[in-house]
Design an enzyme around this catalytic site. Sequence first.
Site, mmCIF file in Angstrom:
data_model
loop_
_atom_site.group_PDB
_atom_site.id
_atom_site.type_symbol
_atom_site.label_atom_id
_atom_site.label_comp_id
_atom_site.label_asym_id
_atom_site.label_seq_id
_atom_site.Cartn_x
_atom_site.Cartn_y
_atom_site.Cartn_z
ATOM 1 N N GLY A 145 10.433 31.364 -15.124
ATOM 2 C CA GLY A 145 11.800 30.857 -15.087
ATOM 3 C C GLY A 145 11.937 29.676 -16.018
ATOM 4 O O GLY A 145 10.996 29.295 -16.711
ATOM 5 N N LYS A 146 13.103 29.122 -16.007
ATOM 6 C CA LYS A 146 13.355 27.989 -16.883
ATOM 7 C C LYS A 146 12.535 26.775 -16.441
ATOM 8 O O LYS A 146 12.157 25.942 -17.240
ATOM 9 C CB LYS A 146 14.846 27.654 -16.837
ATOM 10 C CG LYS A 146 15.303 26.740 -17.939
ATOM 11 C CD LYS A 146 16.809 26.681 -17.975
ATOM 12 C CE LYS A 146 17.270 25.839 -19.142
ATOM 13 N NZ LYS A 146 18.708 25.706 -19.188
ATOM 14 N N ASP A 170 24.463 31.048 -9.504
ATOM 15 C CA ASP A 170 23.740 31.649 -10.630
ATOM 16 C C ASP A 170 23.527 33.142 -10.383
ATOM 17 O O ASP A 170 22.429 33.669 -10.557
ATOM 18 C CB ASP A 170 22.394 30.922 -10.822
ATOM 19 C CG ASP A 170 21.828 31.123 -12.224
ATOM 20 O OD1 ASP A 170 22.578 31.565 -13.116
ATOM 21 O OD2 ASP A 170 20.633 30.841 -12.421
HETATM 22 N N1 LIG Z 1 9.873 36.378 -4.724
HETATM 23 C C1 LIG Z 1 9.603 36.900 -5.922
HETATM 24 N N2 LIG Z 1 8.951 38.061 -6.046
HETATM 25 C C2 LIG Z 1 8.674 38.591 -7.261
HETATM 26 N N3 LIG Z 1 9.011 38.016 -8.423
HETATM 27 C C3 LIG Z 1 9.674 36.847 -8.367
HETATM 28 C C4 LIG Z 1 10.004 36.223 -7.129
HETATM 29 N N4 LIG Z 1 10.674 35.085 -7.389
HETATM 30 C C5 LIG Z 1 10.756 34.997 -8.711
HETATM 31 N N5 LIG Z 1 10.168 36.053 -9.320
HETATM 32 C C6 LIG Z 1 10.071 36.300 -10.762
HETATM 33 O O1 LIG Z 1 10.046 35.063 -11.458
HETATM 34 C C7 LIG Z 1 11.199 34.931 -12.289
HETATM 35 C C8 LIG Z 1 11.653 33.490 -12.311
HETATM 36 O O2 LIG Z 1 11.936 33.075 -10.980
HETATM 37 P P1 LIG Z 1 13.145 32.134 -10.660
HETATM 38 O O3 LIG Z 1 14.382 32.754 -11.239
HETATM 39 O O4 LIG Z 1 13.161 31.823 -9.224
HETATM 40 O O5 LIG Z 1 12.719 30.855 -11.484
HETATM 41 P P2 LIG Z 1 13.623 29.757 -12.162
HETATM 42 O O6 LIG Z 1 12.707 28.826 -12.872
HETATM 43 O O7 LIG Z 1 14.482 29.137 -11.145
HETATM 44 O O8 LIG Z 1 14.435 30.676 -13.155
HETATM 45 P P3 LIG Z 1 15.824 30.513 -13.901
HETATM 46 O O9 LIG Z 1 15.459 30.268 -15.324
HETATM 47 O O10 LIG Z 1 16.478 31.873 -13.704
HETATM 48 O O11 LIG Z 1 16.576 29.425 -13.257
HETATM 49 C C9 LIG Z 1 12.210 35.907 -11.720
HETATM 50 O O12 LIG Z 1 13.137 36.347 -12.667
HETATM 51 C C10 LIG Z 1 11.308 37.044 -11.249
HETATM 52 O O13 LIG Z 1 10.939 37.854 -12.345
#
Ligand SMILES: Nc1ncnc2c1ncn2[C@@H]1O[C@H](COP(=O)(O)OP(=O)(O)OP(=O)(O)O)[C@@H](O)[C@H]1O
Length: 448
Positions: A111-112, A220
């Site tokens: 993620g970001k 989001d």
């Molecule tokens: N519970 C989960 N099970 C499987 N894969 C997951 C799970 N949570 C997150 N992921 C994977 O990790 C990626 C990033 O997670 P997440 O979106 O929660 O992170 P973020 O840093 O908040 O991202 P963003 O850039 O969308 O804000 C998701 O798109 C998915 O591919």
Amino acid sequence: MESLPRKRKGARSLAGSLHDASADRKRTCRERKPRPDKKKKKPSAAGDDAATASGRGGVVMTAPPASGRATPDSPGRGLKRKVGCIESATRIGRKKRLETEYELGDEIGQGKFGSVRICRAKAGGEEFACKALPKNGEETVHREVEIMQHLSGHPGVVTLKAVFEDADKFYLVMELCSGGRLLDEMARDGTFSEQRAALVIKDLMSVVKYCHEMGVIHRDIKPENILLTKTGKMKLADFGLAARVTNGQKLSGVAGSPAYVAPEVLSGSYSEKVDIWGAGVLLHVLLLGSLPFQGGSLEAVFEAIKTVELDFNSGPWESMSVLGRDLISRMLDRDVSSRMTADQVLCHPWVLFYTECTLKAVTPNVTNQIVAPKIPWDRIRSHSESSASDSSSQRSEDQDECGIVDALTAAITHVRISEPKRTRLCSPGIPIQQECSSNLKSNLCTAF
Ligand SMILES: Nc1ncnc2c1ncn2[C@@H]1O[C@H](COP(=O)(O)OP(=O)(O)OP(=O)(O)O)[C@@H](O)[C@H]1O
């Protein structure tokens, strides 16, 4: 051992990277029933307490936390105080490190703000997803944890199992969604049929409705944040930008992913209806394979979101049912007061037709779940010119279930939107994969 079908950058197979273990750890909050927050912070005057707090990575977060604030000098205490029943797991995490209870495997997402890795409980061997978040965005992590815990128990929300921390990071151990992301399905399968899209929208709106009832705005909604379990069940994930609100409270500050952001977010005062807009953009992408509001720069995208009128009467829309067009136009309504709520989307005839009728085909009795008064026939009539809508206007609330289904069938086939022809917006369908691998990816497909 199950391997994850789609992995993001740096992802490798888990095979061989984790050890087997014997008994599962019992401490979990899964059984906890969701309940309304009793300690909601009183809404404050615009511009003061509902004010901006810097989130991780410079994200602007403007929702006031629903319960107390963390003080900068007491991160652990703040987290413990905020996570409620996760607290015990957190306390354990503070004595033992994550590694004492879980074995970390390969990265399954990026993620970001941090990476997500697969992990396996040393006791029992159950697999989870572990999201590591840097401590420099601590207040935002607190909010994400608190909101996930607040929503815990709904089948459409990714369950938070435990929280750990070390000197640099928080670790959120979550239910593993090994079916990948909706985005991956879309990239693999191309545009969805109306029926398949309706099933997605129904599941999404059910969980969004629950979030809104629990005072949470996701902010989001996008296919990257919709995950699938091994059995294909949908789970809403990534509450990193979510905010808690009390009744009628407005948020301010730009948060979301540009292509999915609602126009009122750009004007600075918004409510839970932003999630309906985001879902409307998602529905557009599902059906047409392209984003409704596009541009070569962030400014151009925002300008399109604010001004461009969609033309539902030509181009690819011509092959869509009129009720499908009707629904999307009501989800992408710039007038927030007339934009549908999650409940109204769930009751829209297009959703009912493609979801309830599907059930009827296999289970004749199930259509008694279609409650006639909930179907917004008046709205359909006001947007229709056809004889089908005329006949629908004569239908009474005590109409028998077959009649309702017949009416839905007729409506979805014949009703036309009577809005004046508008300027065409949709650019030719751009394959989702291409769209998200373009230069705009970092701007349009990721949160800001
Ligand atoms: N519970 C989960 N099970 C499987 N894969 C997951 C799970 N949570 C997150 N992921 C994977 O990790 C990626 C990033 O997670 P997440 O979106 O929660 O992170 P973020 O840093 O908040 O991202 P963003 O850039 O969308 O804000 C998701 O798109 C998915 O591919």
